[in-house]
Design a protein around this motif. Structure first.
Motif, PDB file in Angstrom:
ATOM      1  N   LEU A 120     -12.574  -8.262  78.948  1.00  0.00           N
ATOM      2  CA  LEU A 120     -11.249  -7.742  79.284  1.00  0.00           C
ATOM      3  C   LEU A 120     -11.235  -6.238  79.535  1.00  0.00           C
ATOM      4  CD1 LEU A 120      -8.712  -9.558  76.943  1.00  0.00           C
ATOM      5  CD2 LEU A 120      -8.795  -9.637  79.433  1.00  0.00           C
ATOM      6  N   ALA A 151      -0.491  -5.606  78.154  1.00  0.00           N
ATOM      7  CA  ALA A 151      -1.574  -4.659  78.465  1.00  0.00           C
ATOM      8  C   ALA A 151      -1.820  -3.727  77.280  1.00  0.00           C
ATOM      9  CB  ALA A 151      -1.243  -3.865  79.713  1.00  0.00           C
ATOM     10  N   TYR A 185      -3.942  -5.586  74.623  1.00  0.00           N
ATOM     11  CA  TYR A 185      -5.387  -5.707  74.795  1.00  0.00           C
ATOM     12  C   TYR A 185      -6.087  -4.373  74.940  1.00  0.00           C
ATOM     13  CZ  TYR A 185      -4.270  -6.382  79.866  1.00  0.00           C
ATOM     14  OH  TYR A 185      -3.796  -6.290  81.151  1.00  0.00           O
ATOM     15  N   TYR A 186      -5.383  -3.338  75.359  1.00  0.00           N
ATOM     16  CA  TYR A 186      -6.018  -2.017  75.440  1.00  0.00           C
ATOM     17  C   TYR A 186      -6.055  -1.288  74.099  1.00  0.00           C
ATOM     18  CZ  TYR A 186      -6.428  -1.786  80.533  1.00  0.00           C
ATOM     19  OH  TYR A 186      -6.797  -1.995  81.838  1.00  0.00           O
ATOM     20  N   ARG A 228      -8.377  -9.338  83.219  1.00  0.00           N
ATOM     21  CA  ARG A 228      -7.052  -8.836  82.828  1.00  0.00           C
ATOM     22  C   ARG A 228      -5.957  -9.451  83.702  1.00  0.00           C
ATOM     23  NH1 ARG A 228     -10.292  -4.350  82.477  1.00  0.00           N
ATOM     24  NH2 ARG A 228      -9.545  -3.431  84.423  1.00  0.00           N
TER      25      ARG A 228
END
Length: 161
Positions: free
Chosen positions: A7, A53, A56-57, A18
């Motif tokens: 990812l 976003a 996951y970041y 992503r």
């Protein structure tokens, strides 16, 4: 479908993973009524959730994910999983982008032609025949349908479960 450990890669593989994750969560929420609580806005590649976003970041520990998967007691919804895989397992990122954009257009278009015109305009990199065939597939799988005199409506798939 996606490789979780890819990812955050800073290359095409990471980008595709992503994009797929964004689209899969969107489809689960809109088409299969499994609300994960993410809000979506239309963006360059279709519906996009900044909150997803950010997760996951910033919050997802990819190193610990495989350990957590083994330690955590998961509730598995077999019917949902089977239906999701049946509908979306073999779809590439282009199909996912167009399909989610078509579904999103149901929020602001009054009829099928208006929806198609909007998607043709904002997804001009795709041929109208690809967009048309994607819409036909969505309608065939009861993910969207049109009623005479009204706009697209998402079909409640609760009867499937």
């Amino acid at each position: 479908m996606i490789t979780i450990h890819d990812l955050l890669r800073d290359d095409e593989i990471g980008l595709v993973n992503r994009l797929k994750l964004q689209k899969y969560v969107y489809l689960a929420q809109t088409s299969l009524k499994n609300n994960f609580g993410y809000e979506y806005n239309i963006y360059n590649n279709g519906p996009y959730s900044p909150e997803l976003a950010n997760y996951y970041y910033e919050k997802m520990d990819l190193q610990a994910t495989s350990l957590d998967l083994n330690k955590t007691e998961w509730t598995f919804d077999n019917d949902f999983s089977q239906r999701f895989l049946e509908l979306f397992k073999d779809k590439d990122v282009n199909w996912l982008e167009v399909a989610t954009t078509l579904i999103d257009s149901t929020n602001y278009c009054e009829n099928e032609q208006e929806s198609l015109d909007k998607v043709y305009a904002i997804k001009s990199k795709y041929s109208s025949s690809f967009i048309d065939s994607t819409l036909d597939e969505l309608k065939e799988k009861s993910l969207v349908h049109y009623e005479s005199g009204s706009g697209i409506k998402l079909n409640g798939l609760f009867s499937v479960f």
